[in-house]
Design an enzyme around this catalytic site. Structure first.
Site, mmCIF file in Angstrom:
data_model
loop_
_atom_site.group_PDB
_atom_site.id
_atom_site.type_symbol
_atom_site.label_atom_id
_atom_site.label_comp_id
_atom_site.label_asym_id
_atom_site.label_seq_id
_atom_site.Cartn_x
_atom_site.Cartn_y
_atom_site.Cartn_z
ATOM 1 N N ASN A 175 13.914 45.511 42.917
ATOM 2 C CA ASN A 175 15.000 45.231 42.074
ATOM 3 C C ASN A 175 14.421 45.858 40.826
ATOM 4 O OD1 ASN A 175 16.924 44.710 40.198
ATOM 5 N ND2 ASN A 175 16.738 42.611 40.301
ATOM 6 N N LYS A 233 15.777 46.368 37.917
ATOM 7 C CA LYS A 233 16.278 45.991 36.892
ATOM 8 C C LYS A 233 16.666 47.295 35.766
ATOM 9 C CE LYS A 233 14.355 41.602 37.799
ATOM 10 N NZ LYS A 233 13.851 40.331 37.224
ATOM 11 N N HIS A 283 22.612 38.221 40.627
ATOM 12 C CA HIS A 283 21.250 37.802 40.062
ATOM 13 C C HIS A 283 21.319 36.934 38.824
ATOM 14 C CE1 HIS A 283 17.292 38.337 38.344
ATOM 15 N NE2 HIS A 283 16.967 39.209 39.456
ATOM 16 N N GLU A 334 20.003 36.970 36.253
ATOM 17 C CA GLU A 334 19.947 37.347 34.792
ATOM 18 C C GLU A 334 21.336 37.751 34.483
ATOM 19 O OE1 GLU A 334 17.038 40.485 35.495
ATOM 20 O OE2 GLU A 334 15.386 38.994 35.712
ATOM 21 N N GLU A 347 15.850 33.002 44.633
ATOM 22 C CA GLU A 347 15.313 33.344 43.647
ATOM 23 C C GLU A 347 15.212 31.955 42.405
ATOM 24 O OE1 GLU A 347 14.614 37.928 42.882
ATOM 25 O OE2 GLU A 347 16.208 37.286 41.929
ATOM 26 N N GLY A 350 9.544 36.931 36.876
ATOM 27 C CA GLY A 350 8.819 37.618 35.806
ATOM 28 C C GLY A 350 7.902 36.598 35.202
ATOM 29 N N SER A 369 8.007 36.646 41.293
ATOM 30 C CA SER A 369 6.878 37.007 41.346
ATOM 31 C C SER A 369 6.125 37.171 42.512
ATOM 32 C CB SER A 369 6.136 35.706 40.291
ATOM 33 O OG SER A 369 6.685 35.655 39.118
#
Ligand code: 13P
Length: 247
Positions: A9, A11, A93, A95, A165, A171, A211
């Protein structure tokens, strides 16, 4: 047997030129037994599609609207993705849930629309740190799963990829332990089994994301219920991503 699936991904990273370079590196290092997907920014989809044609590398988008067209300024429709030849689309996702008002309801609409257009959704679920600290992570994830797959047929469900996730692992360099990841993923599989049946839950592929790096991919992939990884940071560097897909 579920085929392992590793997806990058990207992003909001990589210009078209940078994307071409990265994909050229990846496409020469594919393995027979692993399905590899690159989820690139919208602007790079078309060029990347041209480069990967004739290879086993699959193309993914990172989001889409559920409508085919209309007055939705700034949005991209399933028809537009299909026209380019996109295979996968990331839906829900964290985010997008966090910064762009994605809800369980919009996730469900997007999944239905993607399936209708023969684009395979990679559906993201996962709890926040406070929720894990409050010991409600399973409740949270179960609710996300059940709402995401409301009114999805068994026939469609087996095509879908789920990505677990945990938000606190994205991250941050802080991975869930292999036991924590496998435990939640096996719980998701049981949730799917209870909603459908064993035949369906045995087929659905569930990834871990958060991660994932070359130094932890092997132990993650060795877990009984984990079928792959959804990778952010490490998917942007060719040497790292190539290591990941050859885990
Ligand atoms: P990182 O691999 O950078 O933690 O990102 C995970 C992720 O969000 C993939 O969708």
């Amino acid at each position: 047997m579920r085929t392992p699936i590793i997806a990058g991904n990207w992003k909001m990273n990589k210009t078209i030129d940078e994307a071409i370079q990265l994909v050229n590196d990846i496409k020469n290092n594919l393995k027979e037994e692993v399905e590899v997907v690159v989820c690139v920014p919208f602007t790079a989809l078309n060029e990347v599609k041209k480069i990967i044609s004739g290879t086993k590398l699959k193309l993914g988008a990172q989001n889409m609207h559920w409508e085919e067209s209309g007055a939705f300024t700034g949005e991209i429709s399933p028809l537009m993705l299909k026209e380019i030849g996109v295979d996968y689309v990331i839906i829900g996702h964290s985010e997008r849930r966090q910064y762009f008002n994605e809800t369980d309801e919009t996730v469900n609409k997007k999944i239905k629309s993607a399936l209708k257009h023969n684009i395979i959704p990679i559906v993201c679920v996962g709890e926040a740190l406070e929720q894990r600290e409050d010991n409600i992570e399973k409740e949270v994830v179960k609710s996300q799963v059940l709402k995401a797959f409301e009114d999805i047929s068994a026939e469609d469900m087996v095509k879908i990829v789920i990505a677990y996730e945990p938000i606190w692992a994205i991250g941050t360099g802080k991975t869930a332990t292999k036991e924590e990841a496998n435990d939640m993923i096996s719980f998701i599989r049981t949730t799917i089994m209870d909603k459908y049946d064993r035949g369906v839950s045995d087929k659905v592929r569930i990834q871990y994301g958060g991660s994932v790096k070359p130094n932890n991919i092997t132990e993650i992939m060795n877990q009984s219920d984990i079928d792959g990884a959804l990778v952010g940071g490490a998917s942007l560097k060719p040497e790292e991503f190539i290591k990941l897909i050859s885990f």
